[in-house]
Design a protein around this motif. Structure first.
Motif, short mmCIF file in Angstrom:
data_model
loop_
_atom_site.label_atom_id
_atom_site.label_comp_id
_atom_site.label_asym_id
_atom_site.label_seq_id
_atom_site.Cartn_x
_atom_site.Cartn_y
_atom_site.Cartn_z
N VAL A 96 -5.25 28.36 11.57
CA VAL A 96 -5.64 27.44 10.51
C VAL A 96 -5.14 26.06 10.88
N ASP A 97 -6.02 25.08 10.84
CA ASP A 97 -5.66 23.70 11.12
C ASP A 97 -5.80 22.90 9.84
N LEU A 98 -4.66 22.53 9.25
CA LEU A 98 -4.65 21.71 8.03
C LEU A 98 -4.32 20.28 8.44
N LEU A 99 -5.36 19.54 8.80
CA LEU A 99 -5.22 18.13 9.18
C LEU A 99 -4.15 17.92 10.26
N GLY A 100 -4.16 18.76 11.28
CA GLY A 100 -3.24 18.64 12.40
C GLY A 100 -2.08 19.62 12.38
N LEU A 101 -1.76 20.19 11.23
CA LEU A 101 -0.71 21.21 11.13
C LEU A 101 -1.38 22.56 11.37
N GLU A 145 -8.75 -1.00 -7.35
CA GLU A 145 -8.02 0.27 -7.36
C GLU A 145 -8.16 0.92 -5.98
N ARG A 146 -7.04 1.39 -5.47
CA ARG A 146 -7.05 2.09 -4.19
C ARG A 146 -6.56 3.51 -4.44
N ARG A 147 -7.31 4.48 -3.95
CA ARG A 147 -6.96 5.89 -4.14
C ARG A 147 -6.61 6.53 -2.80
N THR A 148 -5.51 7.28 -2.80
CA THR A 148 -5.12 8.02 -1.60
C THR A 148 -4.72 9.43 -2.02
N TRP A 149 -4.68 10.34 -1.05
CA TRP A 149 -4.29 11.72 -1.32
C TRP A 149 -3.53 12.26 -0.12
N ARG A 150 -2.68 13.26 -0.38
CA ARG A 150 -1.93 13.93 0.69
C ARG A 150 -1.61 15.35 0.25
N TRP A 151 -1.44 16.21 1.24
CA TRP A 151 -1.05 17.59 0.97
C TRP A 151 0.47 17.69 1.03
N LEU A 152 1.06 18.35 0.06
CA LEU A 152 2.48 18.67 0.06
C LEU A 152 2.61 20.13 0.46
N ILE A 153 3.41 20.40 1.49
CA ILE A 153 3.59 21.75 2.00
C ILE A 153 4.94 22.27 1.52
N GLU A 154 4.95 23.49 1.01
CA GLU A 154 6.16 24.08 0.46
C GLU A 154 6.25 25.55 0.86
N ALA A 155 7.47 26.01 1.08
CA ALA A 155 7.71 27.43 1.34
C ALA A 155 9.07 27.79 0.76
N ASP A 156 9.18 29.01 0.28
CA ASP A 156 10.42 29.50 -0.29
C ASP A 156 10.73 30.81 0.41
N SER A 157 11.82 30.84 1.18
CA SER A 157 12.09 32.04 1.97
C SER A 157 13.58 32.22 2.19
N ASP A 158 13.99 33.50 2.24
CA ASP A 158 15.35 33.81 2.66
C ASP A 158 15.32 34.10 4.17
N ALA A 159 16.43 34.56 4.73
CA ALA A 159 16.53 34.82 6.16
C ALA A 159 15.60 35.95 6.63
N ASP A 160 15.18 36.81 5.71
CA ASP A 160 14.32 37.94 6.07
C ASP A 160 12.83 37.68 5.81
N GLY A 161 12.49 36.48 5.31
CA GLY A 161 11.09 36.14 5.08
C GLY A 161 10.56 36.52 3.71
N TYR A 162 11.45 36.67 2.72
CA TYR A 162 11.02 37.02 1.36
C TYR A 162 11.39 35.89 0.40
N ASP A 163 10.58 35.73 -0.66
CA ASP A 163 10.88 34.69 -1.65
C ASP A 163 11.89 35.20 -2.67
N LEU A 164 12.20 34.39 -3.67
CA LEU A 164 13.23 34.76 -4.64
C LEU A 164 12.85 35.94 -5.52
N HIS A 165 11.57 36.33 -5.55
CA HIS A 165 11.13 37.48 -6.32
C HIS A 165 11.04 38.75 -5.47
N GLY A 166 11.45 38.66 -4.19
CA GLY A 166 11.41 39.81 -3.31
C GLY A 166 10.05 40.08 -2.69
N GLU A 167 9.12 39.15 -2.82
CA GLU A 167 7.79 39.29 -2.22
C GLU A 167 7.74 38.54 -0.90
N LYS A 168 6.78 38.90 -0.02
CA LYS A 168 6.61 38.23 1.25
C LYS A 168 6.43 36.74 1.02
#
Length: 150
Positions: A3-8, A85-108
């Motif tokens: 997946v290429d999200l604007l270069g990422l 008026e000038r309009r701009t947009w950007r994507w904010l990337i976020e991830a929530d993970s512990d050392a084992d790859g799970y989030d705070l609810h115990g899901e992947k």
């Protein structure tokens, strides 16, 4: 799939587009979701108070991404008065993970992309003129099924 999200670039198994509380979303969030809905072969899931569209191929991602960019570029060009008026947009990337790859609810853990738009109004001597708006009704999750990191 890659997946290429604007270069990422991320190697993921799937992507899901979320529309939370559709009756409270902005018109732009609804237009984005409707644009993605035009992508052929999407899987639909509708949990309570939410709409979800999932894809699993690079071709589907390319099509959906192109639809999103067209809507966002059109929104930029819709500004009321040319130059006022000038309009701009950007994507904010976020991830929530512990050392084992799970989030705070115990899901992947997954990567999330949220949209932030900025409206810039006024002239050079008007002081604070930019307004940032984080959209909370539309989001994209990038996920893996096999436990590998994104």
């Amino acid at each position: 799939m890659l997946v290429d999200l604007l270069g990422l670039k991320m190697n993921v198994d799937g992507v899901t587009f979320h529309l939370w509380s559709p009756w409270r979303c902005t018109a732009l969030e609804l237009r984005l979701f409707d644009a993605v809905k035009q992508t052929p072969g999407l899987t639909t899931d509708n949990p309570p108070d939410e709409l979800c569209l999932s894809l699993k191929t690079e071709k589907q991602w390319a099509t959906a991404s192109e639809h999103l960019q067209r809507v966002l570029k059109g929104w930029q060009e819709e500004s009321s008065d040319a130059g006022a008026e000038r309009r701009t947009w950007r994507w904010l990337i976020e991830a929530d993970s512990d050392a084992d790859g799970y989030d705070l609810h115990g899901e992947k853990s997954v990567f999330w992309a949220y949209l932030r738009v900025a409206l810039e109004r006024g002239g050079p001597g008007d002081g604070e003129k930019t307004e940032d708006v984080d959209f909370s009704g539309f989001g994209i999750s990038f996920w893996n099924e096999d436990g590998e990191e994104s």
